[in-house]
Design a protein around this motif. Structure first.
Motif, mmCIF file in Angstrom:
data_model
loop_
_atom_site.group_PDB
_atom_site.id
_atom_site.type_symbol
_atom_site.label_atom_id
_atom_site.label_comp_id
_atom_site.label_asym_id
_atom_site.label_seq_id
_atom_site.Cartn_x
_atom_site.Cartn_y
_atom_site.Cartn_z
ATOM 1 N N LYS A 66 -12.545 7.386 0.782
ATOM 2 C CA LYS A 66 -12.911 6.511 -0.330
ATOM 3 C C LYS A 66 -11.740 5.634 -0.739
ATOM 4 C CE LYS A 66 -13.881 9.987 -2.969
ATOM 5 N NZ LYS A 66 -14.294 10.793 -4.152
ATOM 6 N N ALA A 67 -12.049 4.500 -1.316
ATOM 7 C CA ALA A 67 -11.008 3.633 -1.871
ATOM 8 C C ALA A 67 -10.324 4.362 -3.028
ATOM 9 C CB ALA A 67 -11.620 2.325 -2.354
ATOM 10 N N GLY A 68 -9.036 4.191 -3.154
ATOM 11 C CA GLY A 68 -8.300 4.772 -4.276
ATOM 12 C C GLY A 68 -7.620 6.083 -3.973
ATOM 13 N N ALA A 93 -1.977 4.262 0.396
ATOM 14 C CA ALA A 93 -3.390 4.039 0.070
ATOM 15 C C ALA A 93 -4.183 3.912 1.358
ATOM 16 C CB ALA A 93 -3.533 2.775 -0.773
ATOM 17 N N VAL A 94 -5.438 4.310 1.316
ATOM 18 C CA VAL A 94 -6.289 4.217 2.505
ATOM 19 C C VAL A 94 -6.446 2.748 2.910
ATOM 20 C CG1 VAL A 94 -8.584 4.667 3.448
ATOM 21 C CG2 VAL A 94 -7.562 6.278 1.842
ATOM 22 N N GLU A 141 -6.135 12.698 -4.565
ATOM 23 C CA GLU A 141 -7.092 11.938 -5.370
ATOM 24 C C GLU A 141 -6.818 12.264 -6.832
ATOM 25 O OE1 GLU A 141 -11.847 10.835 -5.586
ATOM 26 O OE2 GLU A 141 -11.177 12.500 -4.333
ATOM 27 N N ASN A 200 0.810 -1.212 0.000
ATOM 28 C CA ASN A 200 0.000 0.000 0.000
ATOM 29 C C ASN A 200 0.844 1.264 0.000
ATOM 30 O OD1 ASN A 200 -2.468 -1.287 0.036
ATOM 31 N ND2 ASN A 200 -2.484 -1.480 2.258
ATOM 32 N N LYS A 216 -8.024 -0.641 4.099
ATOM 33 C CA LYS A 216 -9.390 -1.118 3.836
ATOM 34 C C LYS A 216 -10.328 -0.840 5.003
ATOM 35 C CE LYS A 216 -8.181 -4.784 0.548
ATOM 36 N NZ LYS A 216 -8.202 -6.251 0.283
ATOM 37 N N GLN A 217 -9.803 -1.001 6.227
ATOM 38 C CA GLN A 217 -10.666 -0.835 7.394
ATOM 39 C C GLN A 217 -11.024 0.627 7.651
ATOM 40 O OE1 GLN A 217 -7.609 -1.999 7.320
ATOM 41 N NE2 GLN A 217 -6.384 -1.452 9.128
ATOM 42 N N TRP A 218 -10.372 1.562 6.955
ATOM 43 C CA TRP A 218 -10.685 2.982 7.115
ATOM 44 C C TRP A 218 -11.696 3.472 6.084
ATOM 45 C CZ3 TRP A 218 -5.412 5.922 8.129
ATOM 46 C CH2 TRP A 218 -4.833 5.413 9.306
ATOM 47 N N ILE A 219 -11.898 2.726 5.023
ATOM 48 C CA ILE A 219 -12.790 3.165 3.946
ATOM 49 C C ILE A 219 -14.209 3.338 4.494
ATOM 50 C CG2 ILE A 219 -13.840 2.504 1.750
ATOM 51 C CD1 ILE A 219 -11.219 1.062 1.074
#
Length: 213
Positions: free
Chosen positions: A196-198, A153-154, A181, A136, A156-159
């Protein structure tokens, strides 16, 4: 008014610094004993010349008192880099950055006037190693031996959660310096905006806290 720099030594590190400074709008004088290196960079900097960087008269001949800074990028010849640093200090050049070959070399350079010391290969090795530790991790920029900025990258558990909900500073001991972004960078992110993811988070903190995170 354009800033003016001298770069002594045109190995891969010195050449990269010289060309980048020029691209950033500075006037750059590049110096090396190797004519092949001079020819390779001549059309990419303001002025390139062949000379012995350890010659104490070199900086006088360049009118170095008018320069904003000097980069002593040659570390293989210890005597030459030390003499060049000493000459720059005696001339009153405002900022002197030197590449060092060893800890002992760095110690001597500091004593004769270097404002900053770099070990490019060692620093790049640490950065690459840290980047390899996490898929990540986008980038790791050392601010000092103890503090860094990380782009990641953010998780997953923060999305879907907001910065306010996550309370990253209290929970992890790091600060969110910004959010990227695409090509857009937001340095004052909305604490109530769900992540957000990404997107890429720019985190700043101690190396210890960042490594744990």
């Amino acid at each position: 008014m354009k800033k003016q720099f001298i770069v002594l030594g045109l190995g891969s590190f010195g050449a990269s610094v010289a060309v980048t400074l020029q691209r950033l709008g500075c006037d750059v004088v590049a110096v090396d004993q190797n004519m092949e290196l001079i020819d390779a960079i001549a059309d990419k900097v303001t002025y390139a010349m062949q000379a012995d960087i350890g010659n104490p008269e070199l900086l006088n001949s360049l009118g170095s008192r008018n320069f904003d800074g000097i980069v002593v990028a040659s570390s293989e010849n210890l005597e030459s880099s030390i003499l060049a640093t000493l000459a720059a200090k005696e001339m009153g050049i405002p900022y002197i950055l030197c590449k060092a070959h060893s800890a002992r070399h760095a110690q001597v350079l500091r004593k004769v006037g270097a404002d900053a010391i770099v070990f490019p290969e060692e620093e790049m090795g640490r950065k690459i190693a840290k980047n390899l530790l996490s898929a990540n991790l986008a980038d790791w920029i050392e601010l000092s031996p103890d503090y860094s900025i990380v782009e990641t990258a953010v998780p997953k558990q923060w999305i879907g959660k907001t910065l306010k909900q996550l309370d990253i500073r209290k929970t992890y001991g790091v600060n969110v310096a910004g959010i990227k972004e695409g090509s857009h960078v937001e340095i004052t992110p909305d604490p109530d905006m769900p992540l957000k993811a990404g997107i890429i988070l720019m985190l700043i903190g101690s190396n210890e806290a960042l490594e744990k995170l």
